[in-house]
Design an enzyme around this catalytic site. Structure first.
Site, PDB file in Angstrom:
ATOM      1  N   ASP A 183       0.933  -1.166  -0.220  1.00 59.23           N
ATOM      2  CA  ASP A 183       0.231  -0.512  -0.166  1.00 59.23           C
ATOM      3  C   ASP A 183       1.139   1.311   0.529  1.00 59.23           C
ATOM      4  OD1 ASP A 183      -2.810   1.721   0.529  1.00 59.23           O
ATOM      5  OD2 ASP A 183      -2.683   1.197   2.401  1.00 59.23           O
ATOM      6  N   GLU A 298      -3.876  -0.383  -7.917  1.00 61.02           N
ATOM      7  CA  GLU A 298      -4.367   0.258  -7.435  1.00 61.02           C
ATOM      8  C   GLU A 298      -3.562   1.718  -7.751  1.00 61.02           C
ATOM      9  OE1 GLU A 298      -6.874   0.383  -4.649  1.00 61.02           O
ATOM     10  OE2 GLU A 298      -6.007   1.979  -3.139  1.00 61.02           O
TER      11      GLU A 298
END
Ligand code: ZN
Length: 523
Positions: A183, A298
């Site tokens: 992330d 992402e």
């Protein structure tokens, strides 16, 4: 006797995964997680607890293969009727990598644009309960998930995050496939670190390259800035770019349409142009070096000051498509405040209006889901998105699981929680800097001013939630002047000793997160 284990307990696999006692000839007994029992090539594997330490047990008829391969110690004095050998292996990263080679389902997979839910687990102890909370939901779990910022804050290595996820899916017998999210990556080095530890989803965060002021600059200075942009990084020129958007009419579902003026186009280019170039650079690095490995991307621009407008959303995706950057998920900066650990702050009607526009654009491209970062505790927003049921969603949460663990401490080891509360109050002003929070420290009193039951009420008070939320790193890593951890060991011990309560809190908390999305699927 031991071999019958599979038949005896194997049929009792449940969501609850309630432990069953296994005695090794009366001398030594452990508690087995029934869902973890697996048999392969005449060898039995399962996770069991010996007091409060967990191990992988390997049972086989001859000392070869995995018996030798996994690291651990042999347990002697077994059932005399059946000659078997037992090995007890600690749940280390080294052993989890071996397990991943043995059992395919313990490896993360690509989830694509289907609904998914990200469960960050900063303690490495909550993932099993995360998995339990998914029962009845069509969301796929992203179980291994931690940002570079949080890895640094907790002194954790990415291999530990992956290892915790591997043991969790094995313990729960979860074979439906899970994702792993590296992330908020900002650099090429971040990517290399995470992929070498087995991560499969890469969240690029180009936030440092977003020019938030683009909305207020004059046209003259915007034009000047556009002339000075490094267009070669975008395989583009200023004029070509203007020609692609200026005065073009775009029509989407739900009556959304726009015809960007020169000014709007300029503002979007200046605001996001450098960020797009940065994403392109990171993506090219992946293609060049890791083309043979499965990965998905992402894009997150959620941690910026200014809101991503629907046209800017459209612009970013169009440009990424032109540069052949493939993504499965996009986290725009939505309107309103998505602060850590508390519900949405803002006008929900306006959020809904704007969200519908973002939905229409995502639908138009039909290649990625909409991602909600800082997704913890945004119950009022889930209700809206769940009811709309208009598109694929990813929800990302992390710190809220730490708060549930802290609630276990506040229930079971009150004196420790009192110390943590005062420590967190003292650290808050410094620790809040890199987070989106607005807690008023004056609303959180010293521990001595609360009764035991009032302490538990702090978990439903926004100021206290944020103060406790952003100071997790310090609580978990701070040492005294003799080099001993201030809280860490006692904290983890309390969570391990109260595993059922910890799982219950986590389970109930995430059922509240997931159920608003199940409204439609049940009808
Ligand atoms: Zn984020």
């Amino acid at each position: 006797m031991v071999y019958k284990l599979n038949k005896i307990i194997g049929s009792e696999k449940t969501v609850k995964n309630e432990m069953v006692t296994l005695e090794f000839n009366g001398e030594y007994s452990v508690k087995v997680y029934p869902n973890s029992i697996n048999e392969k090539s005449e060898t039995l594997y399962f996770i069991a607890r010996d007091n409060f330490s967990k191990y992988l047990f390997i049972i086989c008829r001859s000392k070869e293969g995995d018996f030798l391969d996994f690291l651990g110690d042999e347990i002697k004095n077994l059932d005399s009727h059946e000659e078997v050998f037992v090995k007890r292996c600690p749940l280390t990263s080294e052993n989890s990598r071996k397990l991943q080679k043995r059992f395919e389902f313990t490896n993360p997979i690509l989830l694509g644009k289907q609904n998914s839910f990200g469960f960050g687990d900063r303690l490495g102890l909550a993932n099993p309960a995360h998995i339990k909370s998914l029962a009845g939901s069509d969301f796929k779990p992203i179980i291994a998930q931690q940002s570079i910022r949080e890895l640094t804050r907790t002194n954790r290595h990415p291999s530990e995050v992956m290892s915790a996820a591997v043991w969790a899916v094995f313990q729960e017998g979860y074979k439906e496939g899970f994702g792993s999210d590296a992330d908020h990556l900002k650099t090429i080095e971040d990517i290399d670190l995470m992929i070498s530890n087995g991560f499969t989803m890469f969240t690029f965060d180009p936030g440092d390259h977003v020019v938030n002021e683009a909305g207020s600059e004059s046209i003259e200075s915007l034009s000047q800035m556009a002339e000075e942009m490094k267009w070669e990084d975008l395989n583009d020129s200023f004029l070509n770019m203007l020609g692609r958007y200026q005065d073009k009419k775009y029509v989407f579902d739900n009556g959304l349409e726009f015809t960007p003026s020169k000014e709007e186009t300029l503002r979007a280019v200046i605001k996001y142009g450098r960020a797009i170039a940065h994403i392109h650079k990171l993506y090219k690095h992946m293609i060049k070096n890791y083309d043979s490995r499965p990965f998905e991307v992402e894009i997150s621009i959620d941690e910026t000051d200014s809101v991503t407008s629907p046209f800017e959303h459209f612009f970013i995706v169009s440009e990424l498509n032109r540069l052949e950057v493939k993504m499965v998920s996009l986290a725009p900066r939505f309107i309103g405040a998505f602060e850590k650990g508390i519900d949405y702050i803002g006008d929900l009607k306006l959020f809904k209006q704007e969200y519908i526009k973002h939905l229409a654009i995502a639908k138009h491209f039909n290649s990625y889901k909409l991602s909600l970062h800082s997704g913890s505790d945004k119950f009022s927003v889930y209700k809206i998105i769940g009811k709309l049921n208009g598109w694929y969603t990813h929800v990302k949460t992390a710190g809220t699981s730490y708060l549930e663990a802290l609630k276990v401490i506040a229930t079971k080891n009150i004196s420790l929680f009192r110390k943590i509360l005062d420590f967190s109050r003292a650290e808050y002003m410094k620790e809040k800097e890199s987070y989106h929070v607005s807690a008023d420290i004056n609303m959180v009193k010293a521990e001595s001013e609360y009764s035991d039951s009032e302490l538990l009420e702090l978990f439903s008070q926004n100021d206290a939630r944020q103060v406790l939320h952003v100071t997790f790193g310090k609580v978990l890593t701070e040492k005294d002047n003799t080099g001993e951890y201030l809280f860490r060991n006692e904290f983890l011990k309390c969570i391990k000793e109260n595993e059922e309560l910890h799982y219950k809190f986590i389970y109930e908390h995430f059922r509240k997160h997931l159920s608003p999305f199940e409204v439609n699927s049940k009808n």
